[in-house]
Design a protein around this motif. Structure first.
Motif, PDB file in Angstrom:
ATOM      1  N   GLN A   1       0.642  -1.120   0.026  1.00 31.33           N
ATOM      2  CA  GLN A   1       0.095  -0.012   0.048  1.00 31.33           C
ATOM      3  C   GLN A   1       0.951   1.029   0.212  1.00 31.33           C
ATOM      4  N   GLU A   2       0.482   2.211  -0.718  1.00 31.60           N
ATOM      5  CA  GLU A   2       1.131   3.323  -0.793  1.00 31.60           C
ATOM      6  C   GLU A   2       0.361   4.658  -1.111  1.00 31.60           C
ATOM      7  N   ILE A   3       0.901   5.871  -0.732  1.00 30.65           N
ATOM      8  CA  ILE A   3       0.045   7.208  -1.017  1.00 30.65           C
ATOM      9  C   ILE A   3       0.732   7.643  -2.168  1.00 30.65           C
ATOM     10  N   ILE A   4      -0.212   8.194  -3.215  1.00 29.36           N
ATOM     11  CA  ILE A   4       0.531   8.732  -4.238  1.00 29.36           C
ATOM     12  C   ILE A   4      -0.243  10.000  -4.452  1.00 29.36           C
ATOM     13  N   SER A   5       0.550  11.140  -4.891  1.00 26.45           N
ATOM     14  CA  SER A   5       0.211  12.477  -5.054  1.00 26.45           C
ATOM     15  C   SER A   5      -0.891  12.596  -6.070  1.00 26.45           C
TER      16      SER A   5
ATOM     17  N   GLY B   1      -8.516  14.231   0.058  1.00 26.96           N
ATOM     18  CA  GLY B   1      -8.177  14.253  -1.223  1.00 26.96           C
ATOM     19  C   GLY B   1      -7.143  13.289  -1.576  1.00 26.96           C
ATOM     20  N   GLN B   2      -6.333  12.927  -0.701  1.00 26.04           N
ATOM     21  CA  GLN B   2      -5.181  11.946  -0.970  1.00 26.04           C
ATOM     22  C   GLN B   2      -5.831  10.568  -1.855  1.00 26.04           C
ATOM     23  N   THR B   3      -4.963  10.118  -2.376  1.00 22.05           N
ATOM     24  CA  THR B   3      -5.256   8.669  -2.925  1.00 22.05           C
ATOM     25  C   THR B   3      -4.387   7.753  -2.238  1.00 22.05           C
ATOM     26  N   LEU B   4      -4.890   6.536  -1.957  1.00 20.14           N
ATOM     27  CA  LEU B   4      -4.113   5.311  -1.586  1.00 20.14           C
ATOM     28  C   LEU B   4      -4.046   4.458  -2.659  1.00 20.14           C
ATOM     29  N   ARG B   5      -3.056   3.496  -3.086  1.00 15.72           N
ATOM     30  CA  ARG B   5      -2.947   2.553  -3.958  1.00 15.72           C
ATOM     31  C   ARG B   5      -2.550   1.196  -3.523  1.00 15.72           C
ATOM     32  N   LEU B   6      -3.165   0.381  -3.779  1.00 12.13           N
ATOM     33  CA  LEU B   6      -2.963  -1.184  -3.224  1.00 12.13           C
ATOM     34  C   LEU B   6      -2.737  -1.784  -4.443  1.00 12.13           C
ATOM     35  N   ARG B   7      -1.223  -2.136  -4.619  1.00  6.94           N
ATOM     36  CA  ARG B   7      -0.955  -2.863  -5.895  1.00  6.94           C
ATOM     37  C   ARG B   7      -1.316  -4.398  -5.912  1.00  6.94           C
ATOM     38  N   GLY B   8      -1.875  -4.688  -7.082  1.00  7.34           N
ATOM     39  CA  GLY B   8      -2.198  -6.120  -6.992  1.00  7.34           C
ATOM     40  C   GLY B   8      -3.655  -6.509  -6.558  1.00  7.34           C
ATOM     41  N   GLN B   9      -4.423  -5.573  -6.036  1.00  6.46           N
ATOM     42  CA  GLN B   9      -5.887  -5.515  -5.522  1.00  6.46           C
ATOM     43  C   GLN B   9      -6.749  -5.156  -6.514  1.00  6.46           C
ATOM     44  N   GLY B  10      -6.444  -5.036  -7.585  1.00  7.26           N
ATOM     45  CA  GLY B  10      -7.585  -4.811  -8.629  1.00  7.26           C
ATOM     46  C   GLY B  10      -8.116  -6.036  -9.234  1.00  7.26           C
ATOM     47  N   HIS B  11      -8.649  -5.796 -10.621  1.00  9.68           N
ATOM     48  CA  HIS B  11      -9.108  -6.888 -11.163  1.00  9.68           C
ATOM     49  C   HIS B  11      -7.880  -8.021 -11.450  1.00  9.68           C
ATOM     50  N   ALA B  12      -8.373  -9.251 -11.350  1.00  7.90           N
ATOM     51  CA  ALA B  12      -7.320 -10.342 -11.680  1.00  7.90           C
ATOM     52  C   ALA B  12      -7.015 -10.239 -13.174  1.00  7.90           C
ATOM     53  N   GLY B  13      -5.533 -10.536 -13.506  1.00  4.14           N
ATOM     54  CA  GLY B  13      -5.437 -10.727 -14.813  1.00  4.14           C
ATOM     55  C   GLY B  13      -6.011 -11.711 -15.581  1.00  4.14           C
TER      56      GLY B  13
ATOM     57  N   GLY C   1      -4.670  -5.850 -11.677  1.00  4.37           N
ATOM     58  CA  GLY C   1      -4.518  -4.489 -11.649  1.00  4.37           C
ATOM     59  C   GLY C   1      -4.397  -4.097 -10.194  1.00  4.37           C
ATOM     60  N   ASP C   2      -4.559  -2.571 -10.128  1.00  2.00           N
ATOM     61  CA  ASP C   2      -4.214  -1.966  -8.676  1.00  2.00           C
ATOM     62  C   ASP C   2      -5.586  -1.411  -8.348  1.00  2.00           C
ATOM     63  N   LEU C   3      -5.715  -1.182  -6.908  1.00  2.00           N
ATOM     64  CA  LEU C   3      -7.114  -0.585  -6.295  1.00  2.00           C
ATOM     65  C   LEU C   3      -6.343   1.001  -6.003  1.00  2.00           C
ATOM     66  N   PHE C   4      -7.034   1.849  -6.635  1.00  5.29           N
ATOM     67  CA  PHE C   4      -7.168   3.236  -5.915  1.00  5.29           C
ATOM     68  C   PHE C   4      -8.179   3.690  -5.369  1.00  5.29           C
ATOM     69  N   ILE C   5      -7.946   4.177  -3.926  1.00  4.98           N
ATOM     70  CA  ILE C   5      -8.858   4.425  -3.041  1.00  4.98           C
ATOM     71  C   ILE C   5      -8.548   6.106  -2.763  1.00  4.98           C
ATOM     72  N   HIS C   6      -9.725   6.977  -3.242  1.00  2.89           N
ATOM     73  CA  HIS C   6      -9.659   8.270  -2.819  1.00  2.89           C
ATOM     74  C   HIS C   6     -10.289   8.458  -1.527  1.00  2.89           C
ATOM     75  N   VAL C   7      -9.517   9.106  -0.797  1.00  2.00           N
ATOM     76  CA  VAL C   7      -9.902   9.825   0.753  1.00  2.00           C
ATOM     77  C   VAL C   7     -10.413  10.810   0.930  1.00  2.00           C
ATOM     78  N   ARG C   8     -11.710  10.801   1.284  1.00  2.00           N
ATOM     79  CA  ARG C   8     -12.392  12.335   1.862  1.00  2.00           C
ATOM     80  C   ARG C   8     -12.530  12.143   3.416  1.00  2.00           C
ATOM     81  N   VAL C   9     -12.162  13.054   4.059  1.00  2.00           N
ATOM     82  CA  VAL C   9     -12.027  13.249   5.210  1.00  2.00           C
ATOM     83  C   VAL C   9     -13.152  14.152   5.842  1.00  2.00           C
ATOM     84  N   GLU C  10     -14.271  13.688   6.699  1.00  2.00           N
ATOM     85  CA  GLU C  10     -15.193  14.507   7.120  1.00  2.00           C
ATOM     86  C   GLU C  10     -14.641  15.544   7.961  1.00  2.00           C
ATOM     87  N   GLU C  11     -15.254  16.732   7.994  1.00  2.09           N
ATOM     88  CA  GLU C  11     -15.105  17.995   9.085  1.00  2.09           C
ATOM     89  C   GLU C  11     -15.407  17.730  10.156  1.00  2.09           C
ATOM     90  N   ASP C  12     -14.840  18.583  11.058  1.00  2.00           N
ATOM     91  CA  ASP C  12     -15.058  18.419  12.544  1.00  2.00           C
ATOM     92  C   ASP C  12     -15.427  19.818  12.908  1.00  2.00           C
TER      93      ASP C  12
END
Length: 385
Positions: free
Chosen positions: A3-7, A259-271, A278-289
């Motif tokens: 898992q990694e965070i990408i810009s 708004g940052q994105t996490l990438r989980l390599r190999g967690q997308g659709h099987a080849g 493929g990879d799984l890209f997760i766009h993170v939205r943070v709730e306001e407090d």
């Protein structure tokens, strides 16, 4: 699982590359179900029929149907235009997209205005024309590789402070459990593809302003692998993958920004047939407090104090993301004066450090005063003059 965070810049750059790769992986004639020598009227007729059949209004909530509809429109956008179609027939999807730069076919004059970055999409094409076949192999790998998945999640503010784990339930293509992803029925074997002779690519002759050229393209029978199952798996139909619901656990790191994105390599659709997933890209939205305002790694909040406390000084309890902290407010504090609580802000992503917490102190002016309060203020006013 990596898992990694990408810009955002890197995410959009890679998304653009995936978009162009997807265009080059599909034959527009096959998408519309017409022959390569079909007339423009036949192409238009096929498009109208398919666009009605796969319109999203008829398949609400079906992602595959939505993707099918997009491919149909992309195919018609190229083949429905005679000039783009001519470029597509000679150079593939990238050639059709860059067709405006080749208008007229007057020698090499059509290349005017192209920078080095504009020709990047033609590298695979030229390699396919002039030997090496590396471009065709690259397209074959893209076609075999599993697709990426993109999802968005919303996380509470506190999860960003301390970090958390989230389990996602996704419908995606997974390795077939019957054939173990090979695509062949158990007990059967894979054999050389008869269409391409096991090379994974087919060659056709085209005419262009370069002369008569041979163009290599990915074999549509084996999708570039060079082999096909002798007997296709009954569960997956030879694909080596099936649609299933899967659970994926993602770690939301402390300090991640909205708004940052996490990438989980190999967690997308099987080849296809054990190709790379493929990879799984997760766009993170943070709730306001309601209590805090985030400012990068710092946190800001406001605190009300009375006029006497501002004049005489006091000590107040300030709520931070790490709990309550006592803050000494000195005598003579002015309205909107800001105090810093060092190290009481948000975690700095990927480190053990923390930002600061800034408290803006507001002085509350009473709207109504008792008779005694007015009397005391009058006395104070007379003394201070």
């Amino acid at each position: 699982m990596h898992q990694e965070i990408i810009s955002q810049k890197r995410y959009w750059s890679e998304r653009t590359l995936r978009y162009h790769a997807a265009h080059m992986a599909h034959d527009f004639y096959e998408v519309l179900g017409v022959e390569r020598n079909a007339s423009q009227e036949d192409i238009k007729s096929a498009y109208r029929k398919l666009s009605k059949e796969w319109h999203p209004d008829k398949h609400k909530g079906e992602k595959e149907a939505e993707q099918k509809y997009k491919k149909i429109n992309e195919a018609y956008e190229t083949l429905g235009n005679p000039k783009k179609r001519q470029m597509y027939d000679q150079f593939g999807a990238a050639g059709a997209q860059a067709g405006a730069g080749f208008s007229g076919f007057e020698g090499f004059q059509g290349f005017r205005g192209f920078g080095a970055e504009d020709l990047g999409g033609f590298s695979d094409i030229f390699e396919s024309f002039f030997g090496g076949g590396r471009g065709t192999r690259a397209r074959a790998q893209r076609e075999q590789r599993g697709g990426d998945i993109e999802v968005a999640i919303t996380v509470p503010f506190d999860d960003v402070v301390h970090g958390a784990k989230r389990t996602l339930s996704l419908r995606k293509q997974q390795k077939c459990s019957v054939c173990d992803g090979r695509g062949a029925q158990p007990g059967s074997k894979t054999v050389s593809c008869s269409t391409c002779g096991g090379t994974g690519q087919v060659t056709r002759t085209v005419q262009s302003f370069f002369g008569t050229l041979q163009q290599n393209s990915v074999c549509t029978e084996c999708h570039g692998s060079g082999t096909v199952p002798e007997e296709a798996c009954k569960r997956c139909g030879g694909e080596g993958r099936v649609d299933e619901v899967a659970s994926v656990t993602v770690e939301v790191p402390a300090g991640i920004q909205d708004g940052q994105t996490l990438r989980l390599r190999g967690q997308g659709h099987a080849g296809r047939q054990k190709a790379a997933a493929g990879d799984l890209f997760i766009h993170v939205r943070v709730e306001e407090d309601a209590r805090f305002e985030r400012d990068g790694d710092d946190v800001r909040s406001e605190q009300m104090i009375s006029v006497p406390d501002a004049v005489l000084g006091t000590e107040i309890e300030v709520e931070t993301v790490h709990g309550g902290v006592r803050l000494k407010v000195p005598a003579g504090t002015q309205p909107a004066q800001v105090f810093r609580l060092k190290g009481k802000g948000m975690p700095v992503l990927g480190s053990s450090r923390h930002g600061d917490h800034y408290v803006t102190v507001q002085v509350e002016i009473p709207r109504k005063l008792s008779r005694r309060e007015k009397q005391l203020l009058e006395e104070w006013k007379n003394v201070s003059q």
